[in-house]
Design a protein around this motif. Structure first.
Motif, PDB file in Angstrom:
ATOM      1  N   ALA A 178      -7.169   4.389  -9.945  1.00 30.41           N
ATOM      2  CA  ALA A 178      -6.587   3.261  -9.208  1.00 30.41           C
ATOM      3  C   ALA A 178      -7.584   2.680  -8.209  1.00 30.41           C
ATOM      4  O   ALA A 178      -7.598   1.466  -7.984  1.00 30.41           O
ATOM      5  N   GLU A 179      -8.417   3.523  -7.631  1.00 32.49           N
ATOM      6  CA  GLU A 179      -9.408   3.031  -6.677  1.00 32.49           C
ATOM      7  C   GLU A 179     -10.368   2.048  -7.340  1.00 32.49           C
ATOM      8  O   GLU A 179     -10.741   1.034  -6.743  1.00 32.49           O
ATOM      9  N   ASP A 180     -10.759   2.332  -8.576  1.00 30.28           N
ATOM     10  CA  ASP A 180     -11.633   1.410  -9.306  1.00 30.28           C
ATOM     11  C   ASP A 180     -10.953   0.065  -9.540  1.00 30.28           C
ATOM     12  O   ASP A 180     -11.586  -0.986  -9.436  1.00 30.28           O
ATOM     13  N   VAL A 181      -9.667   0.108  -9.853  1.00 31.21           N
ATOM     14  CA  VAL A 181      -8.916  -1.135 -10.073  1.00 31.21           C
ATOM     15  C   VAL A 181      -8.892  -1.959  -8.790  1.00 31.21           C
ATOM     16  O   VAL A 181      -9.182  -3.158  -8.798  1.00 31.21           O
ATOM     17  N   PRO A 202       4.031  -1.878  -3.819  1.00 33.73           N
ATOM     18  CA  PRO A 202       5.326  -2.156  -4.441  1.00 33.73           C
ATOM     19  C   PRO A 202       5.251  -1.929  -5.951  1.00 33.73           C
ATOM     20  O   PRO A 202       4.151  -1.917  -6.538  1.00 33.73           O
ATOM     21  N   PRO A 203       6.395  -1.758  -6.588  1.00 26.80           N
ATOM     22  CA  PRO A 203       6.419  -1.457  -8.029  1.00 26.80           C
ATOM     23  C   PRO A 203       5.679  -2.461  -8.899  1.00 26.80           C
ATOM     24  O   PRO A 203       5.029  -2.067  -9.873  1.00 26.80           O
ATOM     25  N   ASP A 204       5.744  -3.749  -8.568  1.00 22.20           N
ATOM     26  CA  ASP A 204       5.065  -4.739  -9.406  1.00 22.20           C
ATOM     27  C   ASP A 204       3.549  -4.573  -9.358  1.00 22.20           C
ATOM     28  O   ASP A 204       2.862  -4.716 -10.366  1.00 22.20           O
ATOM     29  N   ILE A 205       3.021  -4.204  -8.202  1.00 16.80           N
ATOM     30  CA  ILE A 205       1.582  -3.972  -8.081  1.00 16.80           C
ATOM     31  C   ILE A 205       1.205  -2.676  -8.794  1.00 16.80           C
ATOM     32  O   ILE A 205       0.176  -2.598  -9.469  1.00 16.80           O
ATOM     33  N   GLU A 206       2.037  -1.669  -8.681  1.00 19.24           N
ATOM     34  CA  GLU A 206       1.788  -0.408  -9.388  1.00 19.24           C
ATOM     35  C   GLU A 206       1.755  -0.644 -10.899  1.00 19.24           C
ATOM     36  O   GLU A 206       0.905  -0.092 -11.609  1.00 19.24           O
TER      37      GLU A 206
END
Length: 88
Positions: free
Chosen positions: A25-28, A6-10
């Motif tokens: 993003a995978e590292d995060v 969802p946008p908030d997680i993005e």
């Protein structure tokens, strides 16, 4: 595997990426899951120790024994670097 977030997680992921501490993003997501996994594996003794540290900090604040925010950030950053070096 592909994920739709969802946008908030993005927004959270992008904030972490903009810090420069993560390559992608995978590292995060990996770091977030590692932190969750570590927290879920805490023993009762570790939870009590954490509570004691929080209580100690609260009492120090009540006595006016606070550390400057900039100094705290430097100390936390150094601890983070040390912690990350042990995780690799």
């Amino acid at each position: 595997m592909q994920l739709t977030v969802p946008p908030d997680i993005e927004t959270l992921i992008n904030r972490r990426l903009s810090s420069g501490d993560y390559a992608n993003a995978e590292d995060v997501l990996r770091r977030a899951l590692e932190a969750q996994d570590a927290e879920e594996s805490w023993t009762d003794e570790e939870r009590r120790a954490l509570s004691a540290h929080i209580e100690e900090g609260y009492l120090q604040a009540e006595r006016g024994e606070l550390i400057d925010g900039a100094q705290v950030r430097l100390e936390i950053q150094a601890m983070k670097v040390d912690w990350r070096s042990t995780r690799q």
